[in-house]
Design a protein around this motif. Structure first.
Motif, mmCIF file in Angstrom:
data_model
loop_
_atom_site.group_PDB
_atom_site.id
_atom_site.type_symbol
_atom_site.label_atom_id
_atom_site.label_comp_id
_atom_site.label_asym_id
_atom_site.label_seq_id
_atom_site.Cartn_x
_atom_site.Cartn_y
_atom_site.Cartn_z
ATOM 1 N N MET A 1 0.855 -1.194 0.000
ATOM 2 C CA MET A 1 0.000 0.000 0.000
ATOM 3 C C MET A 1 0.888 1.241 0.000
ATOM 4 O O MET A 1 1.782 1.385 0.824
ATOM 5 N N ALA A 2 0.691 2.139 -0.950
ATOM 6 C CA ALA A 2 1.497 3.341 -1.014
ATOM 7 C C ALA A 2 1.184 4.252 0.155
ATOM 8 O O ALA A 2 0.081 4.255 0.701
ATOM 9 N N ALA A 3 2.169 5.087 0.515
ATOM 10 C CA ALA A 3 2.016 5.931 1.695
ATOM 11 C C ALA A 3 0.888 6.939 1.548
ATOM 12 O O ALA A 3 0.380 7.453 2.523
ATOM 13 N N THR A 4 0.470 7.234 0.303
ATOM 14 C CA THR A 4 -0.592 8.217 0.104
ATOM 15 C C THR A 4 -1.964 7.574 -0.009
ATOM 16 O O THR A 4 -2.950 8.260 -0.193
ATOM 17 N N PRO A 9 -4.849 10.134 7.717
ATOM 18 C CA PRO A 9 -4.033 9.889 8.909
ATOM 19 C C PRO A 9 -4.637 10.515 10.152
ATOM 20 O O PRO A 9 -5.349 11.516 10.093
ATOM 21 N N VAL A 10 -4.370 9.881 11.274
ATOM 22 C CA VAL A 10 -4.731 10.414 12.579
ATOM 23 C C VAL A 10 -3.495 10.284 13.451
ATOM 24 O O VAL A 10 -2.546 9.558 13.126
ATOM 25 N N THR A 11 -3.471 10.999 14.569
ATOM 26 C CA THR A 11 -2.342 10.910 15.494
ATOM 27 C C THR A 11 -2.586 9.770 16.464
ATOM 28 O O THR A 11 -3.538 9.811 17.259
ATOM 29 N N LEU A 12 -1.755 8.744 16.386
ATOM 30 C CA LEU A 12 -1.918 7.559 17.211
ATOM 31 C C LEU A 12 -1.042 7.644 18.456
ATOM 32 O O LEU A 12 0.089 8.137 18.398
ATOM 33 N N THR A 13 -1.570 7.180 19.563
ATOM 34 C CA THR A 13 -0.839 7.169 20.822
ATOM 35 C C THR A 13 -0.953 5.799 21.465
ATOM 36 O O THR A 13 -1.810 4.991 21.111
ATOM 37 N N GLY A 14 -0.083 5.548 22.421
ATOM 38 C CA GLY A 14 -0.064 4.267 23.104
ATOM 39 C C GLY A 14 1.332 3.987 23.612
ATOM 40 O O GLY A 14 2.111 4.910 23.865
ATOM 41 N N TYR A 222 -13.655 -1.518 20.916
ATOM 42 C CA TYR A 222 -12.648 -2.497 21.290
ATOM 43 C C TYR A 222 -11.995 -3.095 20.052
ATOM 44 O O TYR A 222 -10.854 -3.557 20.094
ATOM 45 N N ASP A 223 -12.712 -3.133 18.930
ATOM 46 C CA ASP A 223 -12.209 -3.773 17.718
ATOM 47 C C ASP A 223 -11.468 -2.746 16.866
ATOM 48 O O ASP A 223 -11.853 -1.586 16.794
ATOM 49 N N THR A 224 -10.390 -3.186 16.203
ATOM 50 C CA THR A 224 -9.642 -2.298 15.318
ATOM 51 C C THR A 224 -9.264 -3.071 14.068
ATOM 52 O O THR A 224 -8.807 -4.206 14.134
ATOM 53 N N HIS A 225 -9.452 -2.444 12.927
ATOM 54 C CA HIS A 225 -9.071 -3.091 11.682
ATOM 55 C C HIS A 225 -8.872 -2.022 10.630
ATOM 56 O O HIS A 225 -9.824 -1.541 10.039
ATOM 57 N N GLY A 226 -7.641 -1.622 10.437
ATOM 58 C CA GLY A 226 -7.356 -0.640 9.410
ATOM 59 C C GLY A 226 -6.807 0.675 9.920
ATOM 60 O O GLY A 226 -7.323 1.745 9.578
ATOM 61 N N TYR A 227 -5.762 0.637 10.765
ATOM 62 C CA TYR A 227 -5.076 1.881 11.099
ATOM 63 C C TYR A 227 -4.493 2.470 9.817
ATOM 64 O O TYR A 227 -3.876 1.748 9.025
ATOM 65 N N PRO A 228 -4.668 3.785 9.566
ATOM 66 C CA PRO A 228 -4.088 4.383 8.356
ATOM 67 C C PRO A 228 -2.574 4.206 8.339
ATOM 68 O O PRO A 228 -1.889 4.506 9.321
ATOM 69 N N GLU A 229 -2.055 3.721 7.227
ATOM 70 C CA GLU A 229 -0.616 3.480 7.157
ATOM 71 C C GLU A 229 0.182 4.761 7.362
ATOM 72 O O GLU A 229 1.251 4.757 7.977
ATOM 73 N N ARG A 230 -0.354 5.881 6.887
ATOM 74 C CA ARG A 230 0.354 7.152 7.074
ATOM 75 C C ARG A 230 0.450 7.523 8.550
ATOM 76 O O ARG A 230 1.390 8.184 8.976
ATOM 77 N N LEU A 232 1.012 5.461 10.858
ATOM 78 C CA LEU A 232 2.011 4.583 11.455
ATOM 79 C C LEU A 232 3.434 4.964 11.051
ATOM 80 O O LEU A 232 4.400 4.400 11.572
ATOM 81 N N ALA A 233 3.573 5.926 10.135
ATOM 82 C CA ALA A 233 4.891 6.312 9.640
ATOM 83 C C ALA A 233 5.875 6.732 10.733
ATOM 84 O O ALA A 233 7.074 6.461 10.621
ATOM 85 N N PRO A 234 5.431 7.390 11.839
ATOM 86 C CA PRO A 234 6.411 7.781 12.859
ATOM 87 C C PRO A 234 6.992 6.618 13.665
ATOM 88 O O PRO A 234 7.945 6.817 14.423
ATOM 89 N N PHE A 235 6.426 5.425 13.514
ATOM 90 C CA PHE A 235 6.813 4.313 14.381
ATOM 91 C C PHE A 235 7.692 3.315 13.635
ATOM 92 O O PHE A 235 7.469 3.032 12.453
ATOM 93 N N GLN A 236 8.688 2.802 14.355
ATOM 94 C CA GLN A 236 9.586 1.816 13.757
ATOM 95 C C GLN A 236 8.779 0.616 13.263
ATOM 96 O O GLN A 236 7.814 0.189 13.879
ATOM 97 N N ARG A 237 9.235 0.056 12.154
ATOM 98 C CA ARG A 237 8.524 -1.032 11.493
ATOM 99 C C ARG A 237 9.466 -2.226 11.307
ATOM 100 O O ARG A 237 10.619 -2.060 10.907
ATOM 101 N N LEU A 238 8.974 -3.413 11.618
ATOM 102 C CA LEU A 238 9.688 -4.658 11.366
ATOM 103 C C LEU A 238 8.956 -5.419 10.268
ATOM 104 O O LEU A 238 7.730 -5.528 10.289
ATOM 105 N N THR A 239 9.708 -5.956 9.316
ATOM 106 C CA THR A 239 9.133 -6.781 8.264
ATOM 107 C C THR A 239 9.815 -8.134 8.285
ATOM 108 O O THR A 239 11.042 -8.215 8.195
ATOM 109 N N VAL A 240 9.014 -9.192 8.412
ATOM 110 C CA VAL A 240 9.548 -10.547 8.545
ATOM 111 C C VAL A 240 9.105 -11.372 7.342
ATOM 112 O O VAL A 240 7.908 -11.668 7.191
#
Length: 287
Positions: A1-4, A9-14, A222-230, A232-240
């Motif tokens: 999925m392209a970044a655009t 986008p929303v500001t995610l916290t946690g 309580y359910d989540t499905h589909g956080y906007p990829e944009r 998530l851009a500020p957070f480190q990402r692991l790809t396995v």
């Protein structure tokens, strides 16, 4: 999925985890010490390459495609499922009814793997745990047992085959699961054994365990499905990367996704389940 692409986008916290936790430990074959480290919350992801041999994978995948219980989930054009849907069930009893209906088909598919198949591998873990004073058992409710496994086929898609989401709080906070002992666990982990894949279909994790506010921002409770990829851009990402025979276990509270399967097969087939400590000496398994 392209970044655009995708939702706005929303500001995610946690919780953002330290580097010594948010990492992947890779082994050739199973290492139950590392597996247990994930369950105990010491490392985010463990990936075991070639834990199931090619013959086991081929027989299991063939039996799944031949299974009369294989279904395309309602409301989607992508993918197939064999086994119950815990989150989508109206209540715990309906989930357990589905477990009992689907258990013979699930067992038959996994039995096709033979005496080196996944249930035998997990029996080895139960023996490992018993030697250390731990009990591994299926989660229960009202004297009825949860499913041990479910199987999912993820097919090729324009973006992620499974959108970025988190599972742990979905299970823990779901009102229709009230009273089910899995909600009493503190660190829910997800496990997947890949039995079929060409290329793509990677496990992707971001270093964020979202809070309730973030779940609300994406329009879910309580359910989540589909956080906007944009978002998530500020957070480190692991790809396995994931190949047939690979097994991984990871922190289900992290935002995670499944990459798009690509190539001749155009799908990734996996056996899925959850595990978590319940008190100090019991490990629950369910799907």
């Amino acid at each position: 999925m392209a970044a655009t692409d995708g939702p706005a986008p929303v500001t995610l916290t946690g919780t953002v985890h330290p580097p010594d936790y948010f990492r992947v430990v890779v082994r050739d074959g199973i290492d139950w010490d590392v597996w247990t480290d994930v369950l105990r919350g010491r490392v985010a992801v463990a990936h075991f390459r070639g834990a199931l041999d090619p013959g086991v994978c081929a027989r299991t995948a063939r039996a799944l495609w031949d299974s009369p219980g294989l279904q395309r989930p309602a409301g989607t054009r992508r993918g197939f499922r064999l086994g119950p849907d815990l989150v989508g069930a109206p209540d715990v009893d309906a989930y357990l009814d589905a477990v009992e209906r689907t258990r013979p088909d699930v067992d038959a598919v996994l039995a096709a793997g033979g005496d080196r198949g996944l249930p035998h591998l997990l029996a080895d873990y139960a023996g490992y745990a018993a030697d250390r004073g731990l009990e591994v058992r299926l989660a229960e409710h009202g004297g009825r047992r949860a499913a041990a496994y479910k199987l999912r086929v993820r097919t090729s898609a324009a973006g992620f085959a499974l959108l970025p989401h988190d599972d742990a709080e979905t299970v823990r906070q779901a009102p229709h699961l009230k009273g089910f002992e899995v909600q009493e666990t503190e660190h829910i982990c997800a496990a997947v054994a890949c039995v079929e894949n060409d290329r793509g279909g990677e496990l992707v994790c971001w270093n964020l365990s979202p809070d309730a506010g973030s779940r609300g921002l994406v329009g879910h409770g309580y359910d989540t499905h589909g956080y906007p990829e944009r978002s998530l851009a500020p957070f480190q990402r692991l790809t396995v990367p994931v190949r047939p025979g690979d097994v991984h276990v990871f922190d289900a509270g992290l935002v995670h996704a499944v990459g798009r399967p690509a190539g001749e097969g155009t799908h990734r087939t996996g056996v899925q389940w959850n595990m978590a400590f319940h008190a100090t000496t019991t490990i629950l398994q369910w799907a």
